[in-house]
Design a protein around this motif. Structure first.
Motif, mmCIF file in Angstrom:
data_model
loop_
_atom_site.group_PDB
_atom_site.id
_atom_site.type_symbol
_atom_site.label_atom_id
_atom_site.label_comp_id
_atom_site.label_asym_id
_atom_site.label_seq_id
_atom_site.Cartn_x
_atom_site.Cartn_y
_atom_site.Cartn_z
ATOM 1 N N ALA A 25 -8.646 11.053 2.913
ATOM 2 C CA ALA A 25 -7.299 11.350 3.807
ATOM 3 C C ALA A 25 -6.923 9.910 4.219
ATOM 4 O O ALA A 25 -5.375 9.308 3.974
ATOM 5 C CB ALA A 25 -7.254 12.360 5.130
ATOM 6 N N ALA A 26 -8.133 9.325 4.417
ATOM 7 C CA ALA A 26 -7.913 7.698 5.144
ATOM 8 C C ALA A 26 -7.606 6.490 4.309
ATOM 9 O O ALA A 26 -6.754 5.850 4.080
ATOM 10 C CB ALA A 26 -9.034 6.953 5.510
ATOM 11 N N ILE A 27 -7.552 6.754 2.757
ATOM 12 C CA ILE A 27 -7.657 5.709 1.747
ATOM 13 C C ILE A 27 -6.599 6.080 0.638
ATOM 14 O O ILE A 27 -6.075 5.159 1.117
ATOM 15 C CB ILE A 27 -8.787 5.427 -0.058
ATOM 16 N N VAL A 28 -6.042 7.650 1.320
ATOM 17 C CA VAL A 28 -4.380 7.529 0.656
ATOM 18 C C VAL A 28 -3.898 6.957 1.196
ATOM 19 O O VAL A 28 -2.723 6.272 0.993
ATOM 20 C CB VAL A 28 -4.768 9.502 0.711
ATOM 21 N N LYS A 29 -4.299 6.932 2.631
ATOM 22 C CA LYS A 29 -2.915 6.808 4.040
ATOM 23 C C LYS A 29 -2.841 5.147 3.848
ATOM 24 O O LYS A 29 -1.954 4.559 3.434
ATOM 25 C CB LYS A 29 -3.988 6.698 5.243
ATOM 26 N N ALA A 30 -3.929 4.510 3.309
ATOM 27 C CA ALA A 30 -4.136 3.016 2.907
ATOM 28 C C ALA A 30 -3.512 3.186 1.946
ATOM 29 O O ALA A 30 -1.889 1.566 1.834
ATOM 30 C CB ALA A 30 -5.237 2.590 3.199
ATOM 31 N N LEU A 31 -3.333 3.766 0.264
ATOM 32 C CA LEU A 31 -2.440 3.855 -0.040
ATOM 33 C C LEU A 31 -1.486 3.678 -0.740
ATOM 34 O O LEU A 31 -0.071 3.520 -1.330
ATOM 35 C CB LEU A 31 -3.193 3.400 -1.547
ATOM 36 N N THR A 32 -0.264 4.020 0.916
ATOM 37 C CA THR A 32 0.714 4.844 0.621
ATOM 38 C C THR A 32 1.615 4.766 1.665
ATOM 39 O O THR A 32 2.531 3.484 1.724
ATOM 40 C CB THR A 32 0.670 6.705 0.103
ATOM 41 N N SER A 33 1.109 5.431 3.239
ATOM 42 C CA SER A 33 2.187 5.336 3.721
ATOM 43 C C SER A 33 2.076 3.908 4.703
ATOM 44 O O SER A 33 2.525 3.134 5.379
ATOM 45 C CB SER A 33 2.069 6.374 5.033
ATOM 46 N N ASP A 34 0.724 3.312 4.234
ATOM 47 C CA ASP A 34 0.124 1.891 4.682
ATOM 48 C C ASP A 34 0.048 0.859 4.082
ATOM 49 O O ASP A 34 -0.520 -0.185 4.814
ATOM 50 C CB ASP A 34 -1.229 2.352 5.691
ATOM 51 N N VAL A 35 0.985 1.275 3.368
ATOM 52 C CA VAL A 35 0.317 0.330 1.741
ATOM 53 C C VAL A 35 1.214 -1.273 2.488
ATOM 54 O O VAL A 35 0.512 -2.494 1.550
ATOM 55 C CB VAL A 35 1.247 0.697 1.005
ATOM 56 N N GLY A 36 1.450 -1.537 3.572
ATOM 57 C CA GLY A 36 2.314 -2.738 3.427
ATOM 58 C C GLY A 36 1.325 -3.640 4.826
ATOM 59 O O GLY A 36 1.071 -4.542 4.185
ATOM 60 N N GLU A 37 1.095 -2.813 5.281
ATOM 61 C CA GLU A 37 -0.543 -4.045 6.290
ATOM 62 C C GLU A 37 -2.066 -3.494 5.508
ATOM 63 O O GLU A 37 -2.068 -4.771 5.556
ATOM 64 C CB GLU A 37 -0.544 -2.450 6.977
ATOM 65 N N PHE A 38 -1.954 -2.236 4.350
ATOM 66 C CA PHE A 38 -2.612 -2.693 3.559
ATOM 67 C C PHE A 38 -3.000 -4.187 2.968
ATOM 68 O O PHE A 38 -3.785 -4.646 2.589
ATOM 69 C CB PHE A 38 -3.280 -2.107 2.812
ATOM 70 N N TYR A 39 -1.836 -4.409 2.636
ATOM 71 C CA TYR A 39 -1.092 -5.196 1.548
ATOM 72 C C TYR A 39 -1.073 -6.310 1.939
ATOM 73 O O TYR A 39 -2.150 -8.153 1.498
ATOM 74 C CB TYR A 39 0.392 -4.431 0.682
#
Length: 266
Positions: A25-39
């Motif tokens: 769930a954490a990684i899905v969040k990073a690559l979808t809803s939080d993708v801007g911050e992750f990028y």
């Protein structure tokens, strides 16, 4: 946390699966809803970075663990270096594939550490297989597969246990093949460029070199086999010194006839 995969100590199949779901769930969040911050956090100018999914459903981009070997299996190293070399969609897909692999390795690490038997391992496989992969979520394949499965279920009913095993294995193979395809594109192009360059160098080298036996530089064709003496460093046509390519493969150090006939001085 710096350099670690998020320590937890699950001991049962249910606890390992709960750990798996939290990290997923954490990684899905990073690559979808939080993708801007992750990028933004995956700056190619920084050192080797990893994407960690924690059991509490939180993610972080950080340096790998300093201890060797690490307490838990580590995720893919250096994901930030590939960020600007691929389109955003391709890059996120590649990170998703590596993350799926990492989640499996962490879960089965716990299974091995706490000596899960055959029945427990099968139960863990089935529980994980019932959850869409991160790659499927990120690329949107999950929705497509859900529709296809619903249609198949209406026609043929639920999958048998043996069919479920086949689906799980095919999914792992599919993920592996995609990973190899994405990572090999750049390598193939680089290999072709290096091969072209080496062919040009060989042509230049042989075109300017004279055979130490016959004195001819061209011989009877451009495909003549050449061999260099490891002592005097003079090149010879293979046919002139009676050395074939097959025989040359078994020669560790070649000495031309002149150097072979020289006797060591007392």
């Amino acid at each position: 946390m710096e350099g670690g995969a998020g320590l937890s100590n699950p001991r049962t199949v249910e606890e390992v699966f709960r750990d798996f779901k939290g990290r997923r769930a954490a990684i899905v969040k990073a690559l979808t809803s939080d993708v801007g911050e992750f990028y933004q956090q995956c700056d190619p100018e920084k050192e080797n970075l990893c994407l960690y999914g924690l059991p509490n459903e939180q993610w972080e981009v950080n340096l790998p663990a300093e201890e060797v070997p690490p307490e838990l299996p580590e995720p893919a190293l250096g994901i930030n270096f590939a960020r600007d070399g691929l389109s955003e969609k391709e890059w996120l897909s590649l990170v998703a594939i590596h993350s799926d692999t990492w989640l499996l390795s962490v879960s089965f690490y716990f299974g091995s550490r706490f000596a899960f038997d055959k029945a427990d391992r099968k139960r863990l496989f089935d529980m994980i297989n019932g959850v869409p992969t991160i790659f499927e979520v990120v690329t949107g394949n999950m929705k497509k597969q859900t529709k296809e499965k619903s249609s198949a279920a209406n026609r043929n009913g639920n999958l048998s246990k043996s069919d479920s095993k086949v689906v799980f294995r095919c999914r792992l193979i599919y993920i592996f093949c995609l990973q190899m395809q994405i990572s090999s594109d750049g390598k193939a192009m680089q290999a072709n460029n290096e091969e072209d360059g080496s062919e040009e160098e060989d042509e230049d080298e042989h075109g300017e070199t004279l055979c130490g036996a016959c004195g001819d530089g061209d011989g009877t064709g451009t495909d003549d086999f050449w061999i260099c003496c490891d002592v005097c460093e003079v090149w010879f046509h293979g046919k002139c010194v009676k050395i074939t390519p097959a025989r040359a493969e078994h020669i560790k150090q070649y000495k031309c006839p002149a150097c072979s006939n020289k006797r060591a001085r007392p």
